[in-house]
Scaffold this active site. Sequence first.
Site, PDB file in Angstrom:
ATOM      1  N   LYS A  60       0.842  -1.210   0.000  1.00 69.20           N
ATOM      2  CA  LYS A  60       0.000   0.000   0.000  1.00 69.20           C
ATOM      3  C   LYS A  60       0.870   1.251   0.000  1.00 69.20           C
ATOM      4  CE  LYS A  60      -3.724  -2.600   2.155  1.00 69.20           C
ATOM      5  NZ  LYS A  60      -4.451  -2.980   3.386  1.00 69.20           N
ATOM      6  N   GLN A 104      -4.864  -1.781   9.545  1.00 72.88           N
ATOM      7  CA  GLN A 104      -4.663  -3.069   8.880  1.00 72.88           C
ATOM      8  C   GLN A 104      -5.275  -4.214   9.693  1.00 72.88           C
ATOM      9  OE1 GLN A 104      -3.297  -3.638   5.767  1.00 72.88           O
ATOM     10  NE2 GLN A 104      -3.915  -5.766   6.097  1.00 72.88           N
ATOM     11  N   ASP A 127     -11.101   2.246   3.763  1.00 76.42           N
ATOM     12  CA  ASP A 127     -11.364   0.807   3.624  1.00 76.42           C
ATOM     13  C   ASP A 127     -12.839   0.544   3.326  1.00 76.42           C
ATOM     14  OD1 ASP A 127      -9.219  -0.923   3.636  1.00 76.42           O
ATOM     15  OD2 ASP A 127      -9.094  -1.087   5.821  1.00 76.42           O
TER      16      ASP A 127
END
Lengths: 298, 298
Positions: A60, A104, A127
Amino acid sequence: MVPFESIMSATVLDGKKIGRLIEEELHNRIISLQSKGVSPHLAVVIVGDDPASHVYVRNKEMACERCGIQSTRIDLEEGISEQEILDTVHRLNSDDSVHGILVQSPLPDGINESLVTDAISPEKDVDGFHKMNLGRLVQGDASGLLPCTPAGVMKILELSNIDVSGKNALIIGRSRIVGMPMSILLAQRGIDATVTIAHSRTENLSEICRRADLVVAAIGRPEFVKSDWIKPGSTVIDVGINRIIDSSRKSGYRLVGDVESGASDIAENITPVPGGVGPMTIAMLMSNTIMATEIQSQ
Amino acid sequence: MVPFESIMSATVLDGKKIGRLIEEELHNRIISLQSKGVSPHLAVVIVGDDPASHVYVRNKEMACERCGIQSTRIDLEEGISEQEILDTVHRLNSDDSVHGILVQSPLPDGINESLVTDAISPEKDVDGFHKMNLGRLVQGDASGLLPCTPAGVMKILELSNIDVSGKNALIIGRSRIVGMPMSILLAQRGIDATVTIAHSRTENLSEICRRADLVVAAIGRPEFVKSDWIKPGSTVIDVGINRIIDSSRKSGYRLVGDVESGASDIAENITPVPGGVGPMTIAMLMSNTIMATEIQSQ
């Protein structure tokens, strides 16, 4: 003689290539933001030492570098308390220079992931897991921040001209991250797939799969979907990335999907593992970060 | 001779009876709230003169009377502006004596229904349509305020001991109010149905329906689902309430469901129309109102 079926081969849906295209298309929007003095900025929070998580986060960060998005990584120790994670999120929420926040997954045992997700400001939730963003989707509005993997699958289908209107789409796996939002996106007006959600408890899955024009495998079990479950002419999207032990490899493991590799001899279109859904997920994260920045700088 | 099939008859799932049972089970919770000086109170906002809406609202008021829940009805004129509806909602949000707020659907043309729904405080959203409440459901948490019709269907199945684990459940219709949340509830862990969402664009619907162990018809078209689509031994939940012209009736119309009446000769269990899902929806509204009151008076 090689049987007829095995000399056919599916078109590979190159997620890496399509993902890079999507990233490149963000360029003008980034320039436009920068001309207003806004520098898109993603903060990634990672807790503990899970090696796979560290690989994902690194990927990422590299994508941010490619796109010209500023990224900040916040490493927290494995034993940290839920409250300390929430404090970190709250600090990032109130930091105007940060436009996207990602924590995460998975978080260590004992940490309530939904609580952490919902602590993120909905407009910084790149997200797309916040209940406000998932709820908007159920209301029939797919214009907001969408979960990256299902959104990436939709982009693969769109850019590969795969029309699923009226067709049977089978989703294997019912996670909040992939399966459930995927089902909503595929069933929405304008996409119009007939969507079936299957899971570990489904009876006669092989039979159901043989009728599917589109299979999205997201159950997280190596080669769970067998080649002979695949309908000739169908499209197979393999979301799984499973490490299996392989002593012939230097790393000691190799990556396999949720679908047997032989499926590529039967399907018409298939995503590879790796290089399929993974890079698309990252491209959609970049896209969400830009959308979030635009919303916040309006 | 009467053919064998036509002498079989489905068990009628009596929504009126089950709904009353649920309402009666709220009694102790209401007493407990009242002993703390809290009187559960539902506010119903209705805009315009739609006759069906007025019938629905009257039924909800009568249910409140049966249960001992205070109800207030706010009648707004057809031509009212969106802002005035929002002002009414905001006023009810800040009124501590009101625990549940419901804005009767449909709203007049030009009014953004999602905007009005999302203006209701999530903890007073007894219809369960707010994006916070729908989003929680996608996250896998069904313990909050759920949309009343899908929640009512789940209760019918539960209290009639109909187990759908691993079975094929077909939902016909993909509305934010019924179809989409229904799919999430049926696919959730512990219920474990294999869920298919079909709609007006679905190809081969009759074929898909013939494989379904559970059919939830929520497409809003009179007798859209034909009797010969029904699998023997299946359960049929008919959410539709359609008025069709019938000059032989004094009212000039009669109510039919989304499923042909002959389905009751083939299915094992079926909900009647009226008296099936309708009263369950109202019972769940009462249940949501009590839950909302409990949450707010903690």
